[in-house]
Write an enzyme that holds these catalytic residues in place. Structure first.
Site, PDB file in Angstrom:
ATOM      1  N   TYR A 114       0.801  -1.232   0.000  1.00 37.54           N
ATOM      2  CA  TYR A 114       0.000   0.000   0.000  1.00 37.54           C
ATOM      3  C   TYR A 114       0.831   1.278   0.000  1.00 37.54           C
ATOM      4  O   TYR A 114       0.273   2.362   0.061  1.00 37.54           O
ATOM      5  CB  TYR A 114      -0.883   0.078   1.249  1.00 37.54           C
ATOM      6  CG  TYR A 114      -1.690  -1.139   1.595  1.00 37.54           C
ATOM      7  CD1 TYR A 114      -2.455  -1.794   0.641  1.00 37.54           C
ATOM      8  CD2 TYR A 114      -1.726  -1.617   2.897  1.00 37.54           C
ATOM      9  CE1 TYR A 114      -3.218  -2.906   0.983  1.00 37.54           C
ATOM     10  CE2 TYR A 114      -2.485  -2.720   3.251  1.00 37.54           C
ATOM     11  CZ  TYR A 114      -3.230  -3.361   2.287  1.00 37.54           C
ATOM     12  OH  TYR A 114      -3.980  -4.447   2.626  1.00 37.54           O
ATOM     13  N   CYS A 144      15.405 -11.460  -0.489  1.00 39.63           N
ATOM     14  CA  CYS A 144      15.991 -11.416  -1.832  1.00 39.63           C
ATOM     15  C   CYS A 144      14.939 -10.903  -2.806  1.00 39.63           C
ATOM     16  O   CYS A 144      14.379 -11.639  -3.617  1.00 39.63           O
ATOM     17  CB  CYS A 144      16.479 -12.800  -2.220  1.00 39.63           C
ATOM     18  SG  CYS A 144      17.480 -12.803  -3.716  1.00 39.63           S
ATOM     19  N   TYR A 174      -1.816  -5.228  11.633  1.00 39.91           N
ATOM     20  CA  TYR A 174      -1.544  -5.697  10.274  1.00 39.91           C
ATOM     21  C   TYR A 174      -0.067  -5.906   9.981  1.00 39.91           C
ATOM     22  O   TYR A 174       0.347  -5.880   8.831  1.00 39.91           O
ATOM     23  CB  TYR A 174      -2.162  -4.746   9.242  1.00 39.91           C
ATOM     24  CG  TYR A 174      -3.653  -4.636   9.400  1.00 39.91           C
ATOM     25  CD1 TYR A 174      -4.481  -5.711   9.106  1.00 39.91           C
ATOM     26  CD2 TYR A 174      -4.246  -3.472   9.893  1.00 39.91           C
ATOM     27  CE1 TYR A 174      -5.849  -5.626   9.283  1.00 39.91           C
ATOM     28  CE2 TYR A 174      -5.618  -3.382  10.072  1.00 39.91           C
ATOM     29  CZ  TYR A 174      -6.407  -4.466   9.760  1.00 39.91           C
ATOM     30  OH  TYR A 174      -7.770  -4.391   9.936  1.00 39.91           O
TER      31      TYR A 174
END
Length: 433
Positions: A335, A362, A391
């Site tokens: 987001y 990675c 979250y």
């Protein structure tokens, strides 16, 4: 000074949470580590609880949205604070059951509940199953018949509200995977179907317009739309629904410039809208439910990391690499969610550097933030990212087979582990040869 009340700086110039030195916590529990302040969580619960009782005369309930952060300890804490619980999966329901959370105060959400989940909800006799679509309604009725039970339900409705938030967390508009649309007649069709079903008890409606919302007007508008629909239901079916769940989505302070609305002011203004609209529509004021999640646990949490390297690319940027990343906080790559960060062992010093915080995965996009102001930084420093109580643990993963961090709770300046750090054995536990 900080985005959360539970944070401070001690005489050593170190960041503290709940009165505990974060540098000492990092040394004791290792990094990365999520740290949460129990007093801050309980304070938020109390504020919501007192506010809803004040403005709805005891005819309301705060239900914690457990998707924000779910574990046994938080479910037990929410029960002790007298709140209800919003669950969205059989896993969250099982966690609630494991601490004997009162089933009558559970709201089971989800846009694609499985038969297994619906049966579990019926078996545990959860107070409300929030039905998302007509297919689910038909399946639930058949399951209830087979179990000789009557399912208490609410319908999730899309009120068509633009909450002015990120596209991925806007859930109230017609183009959403969640809920029944008003504009197409789908919602009324579902209501009429439910009224005719023998093992369905339609108690109310639910809506959720989005997340991280700073304005009160969208919530007021949503209440007006939902009550208007309740009036239409009464006119067309004779059924006056007794409950209205207005969801959550209340914004928190991730950055110093963020200015979230106080819970009490939200409750006061929305309650005024509810009562006025009910009078206009000839409705009794329904029992009101709200479902805050982020605003209860978000400000109470931080994540501590150890800085591994500082890589300066002259004229371009400085990368500060830490021992965590998208595995323990994917919100920036999903987001572009912004956070405040600081060097915990130099918290009393001014922020003189602007850096990009990089994780160890990675993956070139594994970043926790860009152009972030922090103090002078060197390998071995402890970096704290603030307001990560919501979250972060919930959305964590084992990408690159990296273990998930522990969750440590602070209460009365005492630290205890509420979620253990994963071991290497945990990583291969489900593997088969």
């Amino acid at each position: 000074m900080f985005v959360s009340d539970c944070l401070n700086v001690n005489e050593l110039g170190h960041l503290t949470i709940g009165g505990r030195d974060t540098v000492e916590l990092a040394q004791t529990f290792g990094t990365p580590v999520y740290v949460m302040d129990e007093q801050q969580i309980r304070k938020s619960c109390e504020s919501y609880r007192e506010s809803i009782n004040k403005y709805y005369g005891g005819q309301g309930l705060v239900a914690y949205a457990s998707k924000a952060f779910c574990c046994k300890a938080i479910c037990k804490m929410i029960d002790e604070e007298g709140l209800g619980l919003d669950v969205v999966s059989i896993g969250e329901l099982y966690t609630a059951q494991s601490v004997n959370f009162p089933p009558e105060k559970i709201f089971f959400h989800g846009n694609n509940k499985t038969v297994q989940e619906l049966l579990a909800a019926l078996e545990y006799e959860v107070g409300h199953i929030v039905v998302d679509n007509l297919t689910e309604l038909e399946i639930l009725n058949q399951l209830a018949i087979s179990q000789n039970k009557k399912a208490n339900i609410m319908f999730r409705i899309k009120p068509g509200i633009d909450a002015h938030t990120h596209d991925f967390v806007r859930t109230g508009q017609i183009d959403s995977k969640f809920g029944l649309a008003l504009e197409t007649g789908e919602a009324m069709q579902a209501v009429k179907a439910a009224v005719g079903m023998s093992h369905i008890n339609l108690k109310g409606l639910h809506c959720h317009i989005g997340s991280q919302i700073f304005d009160i007007e969208p919530f007021q508008h949503a209440a007006q739309v939902m009550l208007g629909f309740m009036a239409e239901i009464k006119a067309q079916t004779g059924l006056e629904l007794s409950e209205l769940n207005l969801g959550g989505g209340f914004g928190i302070k991730y950055l110093p410039e963020h200015d979230p609305v106080e819970y009490d002011r939200y409750m006061m203004l929305v309650s005024q809208t509810v009562k006025t609209t009910c009078q206009e529509k000839g409705l009794k004021t329904p029992f009101i439910i709200i479902e805050p999640g982020r605003s209860i646990v978000g400000p109470a949490g931080i994540t501590l990391y150890t800085v591994g390297s500082v890589k300066e690319i002259p004229g371009i940027r400085t990368y500060v690499s830490v021992d965590g990343g998208m595995g323990d906080n994917p919100r920036y790559i999903l987001y572009q969610s912004e956070y405040e960060a600081l060097i915990a062992n130099k918290a009393g010093q001014p922020k003189t550097r602007t850096v990009t915080i990089a994780g160890k995965c990675c993956e070139s996009g594994d970043l926790l933030g860009e152009n972030m102001p922090i103090q002078e930084v060197a390998p071995g420093d402890i970096l704290a990212v603030l307001a990560t109580g919501a979250y972060n643990y919930s959305m964590s993963s084992n990408y690159n087979r990296i273990s998930k961090p522990a969750v440590v709770m602070i209460k009365d300046q005492q630290a205890r582990t509420v979620v253990k750090r994963e071991t290497l054995e945990d990583i291969v536990r489900n593997d088969l040869l």
